[in-house]
Design a protein around this motif. Sequence first.
Motif, PDB file in Angstrom:
ATOM      1  N   ALA A 153      26.089  10.795   9.357  1.00 47.45           N
ATOM      2  CA  ALA A 153      25.226   9.606   9.035  1.00 47.45           C
ATOM      3  C   ALA A 153      26.135   8.664   8.821  1.00 47.45           C
ATOM      4  N   GLY A 154      27.093   8.248   9.553  1.00 49.75           N
ATOM      5  CA  GLY A 154      28.221   7.128   9.073  1.00 49.75           C
ATOM      6  C   GLY A 154      27.828   6.135  10.168  1.00 49.75           C
ATOM      7  N   ALA A 155      28.690   5.208  10.234  1.00 50.89           N
ATOM      8  CA  ALA A 155      28.604   3.872  10.920  1.00 50.89           C
ATOM      9  C   ALA A 155      28.179   4.323  12.508  1.00 50.89           C
ATOM     10  N   GLN A 156      28.717   5.048  13.212  1.00 52.91           N
ATOM     11  CA  GLN A 156      28.592   5.459  14.264  1.00 52.91           C
ATOM     12  C   GLN A 156      27.082   6.115  14.687  1.00 52.91           C
ATOM     13  N   GLY A 157      26.612   6.610  13.662  1.00 55.55           N
ATOM     14  CA  GLY A 157      25.031   7.269  13.902  1.00 55.55           C
ATOM     15  C   GLY A 157      23.984   6.581  14.451  1.00 55.55           C
ATOM     16  N   PRO A 158      23.536   5.283  14.008  1.00 61.81           N
ATOM     17  CA  PRO A 158      22.666   4.500  14.473  1.00 61.81           C
ATOM     18  C   PRO A 158      22.734   4.293  16.189  1.00 61.81           C
ATOM     19  N   ASP A 159      24.223   3.977  16.573  1.00 61.38           N
ATOM     20  CA  ASP A 159      24.188   3.667  17.941  1.00 61.38           C
ATOM     21  C   ASP A 159      24.121   4.843  18.822  1.00 61.38           C
ATOM     22  N   GLN A 160      24.451   6.026  18.240  1.00 63.26           N
ATOM     23  CA  GLN A 160      24.323   7.478  19.198  1.00 63.26           C
ATOM     24  C   GLN A 160      22.988   7.611  19.269  1.00 63.26           C
ATOM     25  N   VAL A 161      22.130   7.237  18.246  1.00 63.03           N
ATOM     26  CA  VAL A 161      20.427   7.644  18.601  1.00 63.03           C
ATOM     27  C   VAL A 161      20.012   6.607  19.473  1.00 63.03           C
ATOM     28  N   ARG A 162      20.296   5.175  19.305  1.00 61.11           N
ATOM     29  CA  ARG A 162      19.991   4.413  20.050  1.00 61.11           C
ATOM     30  C   ARG A 162      20.160   4.566  21.769  1.00 61.11           C
ATOM     31  N   ALA A 163      21.308   5.092  21.912  1.00 61.68           N
ATOM     32  CA  ALA A 163      21.764   5.347  23.252  1.00 61.68           C
ATOM     33  C   ALA A 163      21.050   6.504  23.741  1.00 61.68           C
ATOM     34  N   VAL A 164      20.840   7.724  23.082  1.00 60.56           N
ATOM     35  CA  VAL A 164      20.100   8.772  23.597  1.00 60.56           C
ATOM     36  C   VAL A 164      18.658   8.320  23.845  1.00 60.56           C
ATOM     37  N   HIS A 165      18.202   7.452  22.775  1.00 59.70           N
ATOM     38  CA  HIS A 165      16.825   7.117  23.286  1.00 59.70           C
ATOM     39  C   HIS A 165      16.485   6.245  24.285  1.00 59.70           C
ATOM     40  N   THR A 166      17.328   5.588  24.599  1.00 61.29           N
ATOM     41  CA  THR A 166      17.530   4.797  25.799  1.00 61.29           C
ATOM     42  C   THR A 166      17.111   5.365  27.071  1.00 61.29           C
ATOM     43  N   VAL A 167      17.948   6.534  27.144  1.00 61.49           N
ATOM     44  CA  VAL A 167      17.924   7.193  28.265  1.00 61.49           C
ATOM     45  C   VAL A 167      17.080   8.628  28.470  1.00 61.49           C
ATOM     46  N   ARG A 168      16.571   8.898  27.011  1.00 56.85           N
ATOM     47  CA  ARG A 168      16.001   9.948  27.136  1.00 56.85           C
ATOM     48  C   ARG A 168      15.022  10.052  25.876  1.00 56.85           C
ATOM     49  N   PRO A 169      13.862   9.226  25.863  1.00 50.56           N
ATOM     50  CA  PRO A 169      12.872   8.755  24.800  1.00 50.56           C
ATOM     51  C   PRO A 169      12.739  10.092  24.166  1.00 50.56           C
ATOM     52  N   LEU A 170      12.797   9.783  22.601  1.00 52.75           N
ATOM     53  CA  LEU A 170      12.962  10.980  21.549  1.00 52.75           C
ATOM     54  C   LEU A 170      11.538  11.307  21.222  1.00 52.75           C
ATOM     55  N   ARG A 171      11.255  12.570  21.333  1.00 49.93           N
ATOM     56  CA  ARG A 171       9.992  13.090  20.450  1.00 49.93           C
ATOM     57  C   ARG A 171      10.282  13.365  19.108  1.00 49.93           C
TER      58      ARG A 171
ATOM     59  N   THR B  31      16.555  15.034  14.424  1.00 51.60           N
ATOM     60  CA  THR B  31      17.083  15.431  13.037  1.00 51.60           C
ATOM     61  C   THR B  31      18.301  14.869  12.735  1.00 51.60           C
ATOM     62  N   VAL B  32      18.437  14.334  11.542  1.00 52.44           N
ATOM     63  CA  VAL B  32      19.518  13.701  11.233  1.00 52.44           C
ATOM     64  C   VAL B  32      20.264  14.776  10.039  1.00 52.44           C
ATOM     65  N   VAL B  33      21.394  15.028  10.405  1.00 58.65           N
ATOM     66  CA  VAL B  33      22.228  16.093   9.363  1.00 58.65           C
ATOM     67  C   VAL B  33      23.421  15.258   8.731  1.00 58.65           C
ATOM     68  N   ALA B  34      23.412  15.503   7.668  1.00 56.86           N
ATOM     69  CA  ALA B  34      24.550  14.954   6.589  1.00 56.86           C
ATOM     70  C   ALA B  34      24.574  15.791   5.408  1.00 56.86           C
ATOM     71  N   THR B  35      25.889  16.108   4.889  1.00 58.67           N
ATOM     72  CA  THR B  35      26.313  17.166   3.764  1.00 58.67           C
ATOM     73  C   THR B  35      25.514  16.490   2.556  1.00 58.67           C
ATOM     74  N   HIS B  36      25.233  15.329   2.386  1.00 53.37           N
ATOM     75  CA  HIS B  36      24.361  14.648   1.531  1.00 53.37           C
ATOM     76  C   HIS B  36      23.240  14.296   1.756  1.00 53.37           C
ATOM     77  N   ALA B  37      22.159  14.652   1.405  1.00 50.66           N
ATOM     78  CA  ALA B  37      20.668  14.601   1.890  1.00 50.66           C
ATOM     79  C   ALA B  37      20.332  13.145   1.851  1.00 50.66           C
ATOM     80  N   GLU B  38      20.819  12.308   0.828  1.00 53.90           N
ATOM     81  CA  GLU B  38      20.496  10.743   0.748  1.00 53.90           C
ATOM     82  C   GLU B  38      21.119  10.111   1.818  1.00 53.90           C
ATOM     83  N   ARG B  39      22.174  10.423   2.168  1.00 54.19           N
ATOM     84  CA  ARG B  39      22.784   9.680   3.398  1.00 54.19           C
ATOM     85  C   ARG B  39      21.941   9.965   4.522  1.00 54.19           C
ATOM     86  N   ALA B  40      21.593  11.136   5.006  1.00 52.48           N
ATOM     87  CA  ALA B  40      20.696  11.367   6.237  1.00 52.48           C
ATOM     88  C   ALA B  40      19.484  10.446   6.076  1.00 52.48           C
ATOM     89  N   GLN B  41      18.846  10.642   4.860  1.00 54.28           N
ATOM     90  CA  GLN B  41      17.584   9.897   4.668  1.00 54.28           C
ATOM     91  C   GLN B  41      17.707   8.360   4.805  1.00 54.28           C
TER      92      GLN B  41
END
Length: 306
Positions: free
Chosen positions: A128-146, A149-159
């Motif tokens: 859930a670090g700085a790279q995370g948002p663009d990973q999701v945006r890129a995948v969603h651009t080529v494979r629209p997501l239904r 799930t965001v995984v992080a050791t600390h739940a507040e960071r994932a949230q």
Amino acid sequence: MQTISLGEHEIREAVSMSEAIDAVRRGFIGLAGGEFEMPTRTALRDGQFLVMSAHHRPTESAMIKTLSVNFDRAPAITGTVVWSTLDRLDHLVADAAAVTTLRTGAAVGVATDLLAAPDADRLTLIGAGAQGPDQVRAVHTVRPLRHLTVVATHAERAQALADTLRAELDGTEIAIATEAASAVQDADIVCCATPATSPLFPASALPARVHVNAIGAFRPTMRELPDELLADSTVVIDERDAVLEESGEIIHALQTGAIAQDDLTELGAALTTAPVGHRERTVFKTVGVAIQDWAIARLLADKFLR
């Protein structure tokens, strides 16, 4: 002579993820076609300082990126990307953190579009670090997501990351988790974006058909993926010399005999001439190469250097 300086806001406003994916795809095809002069990057202090450069012969343009990486601060990446050409005096200087996350996401978008199942729509993002948002945006651009799930050791960071992305993923169900192995069991696509030094999950936790992107480990001491997954997958890499020097997963799997160098296909070749096989599991391993930064810098230069 003028120097145009661009911060994160200007870069994000100027370049969409779709544009970035198309530009990076063309960059990898050009790399496979011999268009670039691109030395392996210089890494100092075990990768905490990096220097990357690329020269595009057809356009007589060059990009040089210098950055520092420290996961104990925020942002972890800081530095500059400098663009220049031989035919003009003007230069462009761009924020390296924004370019790096955008181009890394774009490379994942290219690979996911090539390798993931056409109907893939369930993504698990680990990290859930700085790279995370663009990973999701890129995948969603080529494979629209239904489902995401965001995984992080600390739940507040994932949230927090889930909340950041929610407005961009209208209609996508978003969940958070703190344990990777269970979170990948139903995924069509997995993105790993962590500074891990040991595998994030066992290969047995993954479904039979899945595409995995691994971007986090960029030094020989770092690993996100187990040998067993690489041995059981079609493995596509960004660039051979780079991963043989820097990718802890690839180096470890080669040393144990889980894979051989012939099992590795460069992304540029996979996009042009090289077949990528028909295994149900596919992996894209990237440590990041300079032509990705060049591709984004060229987009910015086209828009800002008139």
